[in-house]
Write a protein that holds these residues in place. Structure first.
Motif, PDB file in Angstrom:
ATOM      1  N   PRO A   7       0.612  -1.242  -0.164  1.00  0.00           N
ATOM      2  CA  PRO A   7      -0.088   0.013  -0.104  1.00  0.00           C
ATOM      3  C   PRO A   7       1.022   1.173  -0.185  1.00  0.00           C
ATOM      4  CG  PRO A   7      -0.103  -1.103   2.183  1.00  0.00           C
ATOM      5  CD  PRO A   7       0.589  -2.028   1.118  1.00  0.00           C
ATOM      6  N   ASP A   8       2.092   1.420   0.260  1.00  0.00           N
ATOM      7  CA  ASP A   8       2.922   2.263   0.479  1.00  0.00           C
ATOM      8  C   ASP A   8       3.787   2.340  -0.972  1.00  0.00           C
ATOM      9  OD1 ASP A   8       1.875   3.425   2.763  1.00  0.00           O
ATOM     10  OD2 ASP A   8       3.241   2.104   3.997  1.00  0.00           O
ATOM     11  N   GLY A   9       3.792   1.440  -1.692  1.00  0.00           N
ATOM     12  CA  GLY A   9       4.774   1.322  -2.792  1.00  0.00           C
ATOM     13  C   GLY A   9       4.091   2.193  -4.056  1.00  0.00           C
ATOM     14  N   GLU A  10       4.999   2.180  -5.303  1.00  0.00           N
ATOM     15  CA  GLU A  10       4.327   2.922  -6.279  1.00  0.00           C
ATOM     16  C   GLU A  10       3.006   2.573  -6.691  1.00  0.00           C
ATOM     17  OE1 GLU A  10       5.686   5.276  -8.418  1.00  0.00           O
ATOM     18  OE2 GLU A  10       7.225   5.628  -6.873  1.00  0.00           O
ATOM     19  N   GLU A  11       2.634   1.456  -6.787  1.00  0.00           N
ATOM     20  CA  GLU A  11       1.429   1.229  -7.478  1.00  0.00           C
ATOM     21  C   GLU A  11       0.136   1.288  -6.573  1.00  0.00           C
ATOM     22  OE1 GLU A  11      -1.259  -2.965  -8.584  1.00  0.00           O
ATOM     23  OE2 GLU A  11       0.798  -3.026  -8.436  1.00  0.00           O
ATOM     24  N   ARG A  17       3.358   8.269   0.516  1.00  0.00           N
ATOM     25  CA  ARG A  17       2.033   7.705   1.472  1.00  0.00           C
ATOM     26  C   ARG A  17       0.877   8.456   1.566  1.00  0.00           C
ATOM     27  NH1 ARG A  17       2.909   5.313   7.558  1.00  0.00           N
ATOM     28  NH2 ARG A  17       4.086   3.764   6.366  1.00  0.00           N
ATOM     29  N   LYS A  18      -0.374   7.906   0.894  1.00  0.00           N
ATOM     30  CA  LYS A  18      -1.459   8.679   0.829  1.00  0.00           C
ATOM     31  C   LYS A  18      -2.685   7.714   1.351  1.00  0.00           C
ATOM     32  CE  LYS A  18      -0.923  10.938  -3.547  1.00  0.00           C
ATOM     33  NZ  LYS A  18       0.534  10.675  -3.720  1.00  0.00           N
ATOM     34  N   TYR A  19      -3.565   8.334   1.990  1.00  0.00           N
ATOM     35  CA  TYR A  19      -4.532   7.705   2.864  1.00  0.00           C
ATOM     36  C   TYR A  19      -5.909   7.888   2.381  1.00  0.00           C
ATOM     37  CZ  TYR A  19      -0.958   8.274   6.244  1.00  0.00           C
ATOM     38  OH  TYR A  19       0.385   8.464   6.827  1.00  0.00           O
ATOM     39  N   GLY A  20      -6.902   6.790   2.648  1.00  0.00           N
ATOM     40  CA  GLY A  20      -8.119   6.715   2.705  1.00  0.00           C
ATOM     41  C   GLY A  20      -8.964   6.968   1.407  1.00  0.00           C
ATOM     42  N   GLN A  21      -9.709   7.762   1.502  1.00  0.00           N
ATOM     43  CA  GLN A  21     -10.609   8.086   0.160  1.00  0.00           C
ATOM     44  C   GLN A  21      -9.693   8.648  -0.910  1.00  0.00           C
ATOM     45  OE1 GLN A  21     -14.129  10.485   1.408  1.00  0.00           O
ATOM     46  NE2 GLN A  21     -15.198  10.010  -0.349  1.00  0.00           N
ATOM     47  N   ASP A  53      -4.554   5.270   7.988  1.00  0.00           N
ATOM     48  CA  ASP A  53      -3.717   5.939   8.808  1.00  0.00           C
ATOM     49  C   ASP A  53      -2.307   5.467   8.913  1.00  0.00           C
ATOM     50  OD1 ASP A  53      -3.629   3.969  10.813  1.00  0.00           O
ATOM     51  OD2 ASP A  53      -5.559   5.233  11.840  1.00  0.00           O
ATOM     52  N   HIS A  54      -1.428   6.166   9.586  1.00  0.00           N
ATOM     53  CA  HIS A  54      -0.131   5.343   9.591  1.00  0.00           C
ATOM     54  C   HIS A  54      -0.004   4.179  10.126  1.00  0.00           C
ATOM     55  CE1 HIS A  54      -0.816   7.051  14.050  1.00  0.00           C
ATOM     56  NE2 HIS A  54       0.398   6.332  14.061  1.00  0.00           N
ATOM     57  N   ASN A  89     -18.254   4.371  10.040  1.00  0.00           N
ATOM     58  CA  ASN A  89     -17.603   3.166  10.375  1.00  0.00           C
ATOM     59  C   ASN A  89     -16.203   2.852  10.809  1.00  0.00           C
ATOM     60  OD1 ASN A  89     -20.194   1.064   9.944  1.00  0.00           O
ATOM     61  ND2 ASN A  89     -19.985   2.659   7.969  1.00  0.00           N
ATOM     62  N   ASP A  90     -15.729   4.324  11.167  1.00  0.00           N
ATOM     63  CA  ASP A  90     -14.476   4.213  11.899  1.00  0.00           C
ATOM     64  C   ASP A  90     -13.377   4.017  10.732  1.00  0.00           C
ATOM     65  OD1 ASP A  90     -12.798   4.871  14.024  1.00  0.00           O
ATOM     66  OD2 ASP A  90     -12.774   2.605  14.523  1.00  0.00           O
ATOM     67  N   PHE A  91     -13.834   4.466   9.519  1.00  0.00           N
ATOM     68  CA  PHE A  91     -12.697   4.260   8.343  1.00  0.00           C
ATOM     69  C   PHE A  91     -12.020   5.477   8.095  1.00  0.00           C
ATOM     70  CE2 PHE A  91     -15.345   0.509   7.176  1.00  0.00           C
ATOM     71  CZ  PHE A  91     -14.295  -0.613   7.646  1.00  0.00           C
ATOM     72  N   TRP A  92     -12.518   6.526   9.063  1.00  0.00           N
ATOM     73  CA  TRP A  92     -12.016   7.952   8.508  1.00  0.00           C
ATOM     74  C   TRP A  92     -11.272   8.359   9.804  1.00  0.00           C
ATOM     75  CZ3 TRP A  92     -13.732  10.431   4.140  1.00  0.00           C
ATOM     76  CH2 TRP A  92     -13.562  11.723   4.090  1.00  0.00           C
ATOM     77  N   PHE A  93      -9.972   8.888   9.210  1.00  0.00           N
ATOM     78  CA  PHE A  93      -9.028   9.276  10.352  1.00  0.00           C
ATOM     79  C   PHE A  93      -8.501  10.812  10.098  1.00  0.00           C
ATOM     80  CE2 PHE A  93      -4.615   9.863  11.712  1.00  0.00           C
ATOM     81  CZ  PHE A  93      -4.774   9.707  13.155  1.00  0.00           C
ATOM     82  N   TYR A  94      -9.341  11.543  10.817  1.00  0.00           N
ATOM     83  CA  TYR A  94      -9.020  12.943  11.102  1.00  0.00           C
ATOM     84  C   TYR A  94      -9.619  13.548  12.077  1.00  0.00           C
ATOM     85  CZ  TYR A  94     -12.933  15.487   8.726  1.00  0.00           C
ATOM     86  OH  TYR A  94     -14.065  15.602   8.375  1.00  0.00           O
ATOM     87  N   GLU A  95      -9.175  14.650  12.680  1.00  0.00           N
ATOM     88  CA  GLU A  95      -9.673  14.888  13.983  1.00  0.00           C
ATOM     89  C   GLU A  95     -10.882  15.770  13.424  1.00  0.00           C
ATOM     90  OE1 GLU A  95      -8.346  18.222  17.523  1.00  0.00           O
ATOM     91  OE2 GLU A  95      -7.058  16.962  16.722  1.00  0.00           O
TER      92      GLU A  95
END
Length: 106
Positions: A7-11, A17-21, A53-54, A89-95
């Motif tokens: 998930p952190d590689g080129e593909e 590193r990008k996250y979520g949506q 998230d991280h 559903n707790d898949f969103w990570f930001y304050e």
């Protein structure tokens, strides 16, 4: 889980590193993919990793178990449905995400 790619590689994250949506949105071609059928989208991308998230990575299919609707006419409609499912559903990570969970316009 063994992922089809890192998930952190080129593909998975285009070199950074990008996250979520944002990862889900990159799988869509706004001009060619709509109307978009949810079942077909999950068949194609369901096993792919989505970094939330991280620390946390889930499959796209885990998120889409909670996405309402079977077909989306455009990107904005799709994006709203995915975002709503992720926040509820707790898949969103930001304050502050919880303030949008009961928002009927999301």
């Amino acid at each position: 889980m063994d992922w089809p790619h890192d998930p952190d590689g080129e593909e998975g994250s285009e070199g950074g590193r990008k996250y979520g949506q944002a990862i889900i949105a990159k799988k869509i071609d706004e001009e060619e993919d709509f109307p978009l059928n949810k079942a077909e989208f999950v068949d194609e991308f369901g096993d792919e990793p989505i970094r939330l998230d991280h620390e946390r990575v889930v499959s796209l299919s885990e998120i889409f178990e909670h996405v309402e609707g079977e077909e989306f006419g455009g990107f904005v409609e799709f994006h709203k449905a995915v975002g709503k499912a992720m926040r509820e559903n707790d898949f969103w990570f930001y304050e502050g995400a919880e303030q949008f969970v009961n928002n009927s316009t999301a």
